[in-house]
Write an enzyme that holds these catalytic residues in place. Structure first.
Site: not given
Ligand code: ZN
Length: 134
Positions: A44, A46, A55, A57, A86, A89
Site C-alpha cells: 500500500n 498512502e 492498496c 493488492e 477492500c 481491490c
Molecule cells: Zn484495496
C-alpha cells in the site's frame, strides 16, 4: 498448500516492509501469481491527500498487468491481523476472472484464510456485463 503458494505468501511478507503507510500505520504486502509463473508484489502507498492512496493488492495487479500479464492464479495478502481485500481491490481482481484464489496471511506468513474472489465478491460486475463492441 503447495510450494508455489507458500512462495507467494513469503513474497507478500517480504514486500510488506516497503509499505508506505505513514497515516494509517496499516502495513500491507501483496503478491500475485500470474499463469506465466511469475510473481509480482505490491504494497500500500498512502498519500497526504488520502483518497489518492492505493492498496497493495492493486499495486501488485497493476504491476503484473503493465508487464503484459492477464491471467492470474492466486494472490496473497499479508497484514498484521488478516485483513481481507477492500471492495475496490475485489473489483480490480474481478476484471481478470472470478476464479482467483485469495490467500490471507498474517505478517509471519501464517495462512489464516483461503478463499476465492467468487466468494469475496459474489455477483461481480465484469467485462462480460458490458455490451459487445461493434
Ligand atoms: Zn484495496
Amino acid at each position: 498448500m503447495d510450494e508455489k503458494r507458500q512462495e507467494l505468501i513469503q513474497a507478500a511478507v517480504e514486500a510488506r516492509k516497503w509499505a508506505y503507510a505513514p497515516y494509517s500505520s496499516y502495513f500491507v504486502g501483496a503478491a500475485v501469481l500470474a499463469d506465466s509463473g511469475e510473481i509480482y508484489d505490491g504494497v500500500n502507498v498512502e498519500n497526504a491527500a488520502y483518497p489518492t492512496s492505493i492498496c497493495a493488492e492493486r499495486v501488485a495487479i497493476f504491476k503484473a498487468a503493465s508487464q503484459g500479464e492477464r491471467n492470474f492464479i492466486a494472490i496473497a495478502v499479508v497484514t498484521e491481523n488478516g485483513g481481507t481485500p477492500c471492495g475496490s481491490c475485489r473489483q480490480v481482481m474481478a476484471e481478470f476472472g472470478n476464479d482467483l484464489e485469495v490467500l490471507i496471511a498474517d505478517d509471519q506468513g501464517q495462512l489464516l484464510q483461503e478463499t476465492t474472489l467468487a466468494e469475496l465478491l459474489p455477483g461481480a460486475f465484469g467485462p462480460g456485463d458490458l455490451p459487445a463492441k461493434k
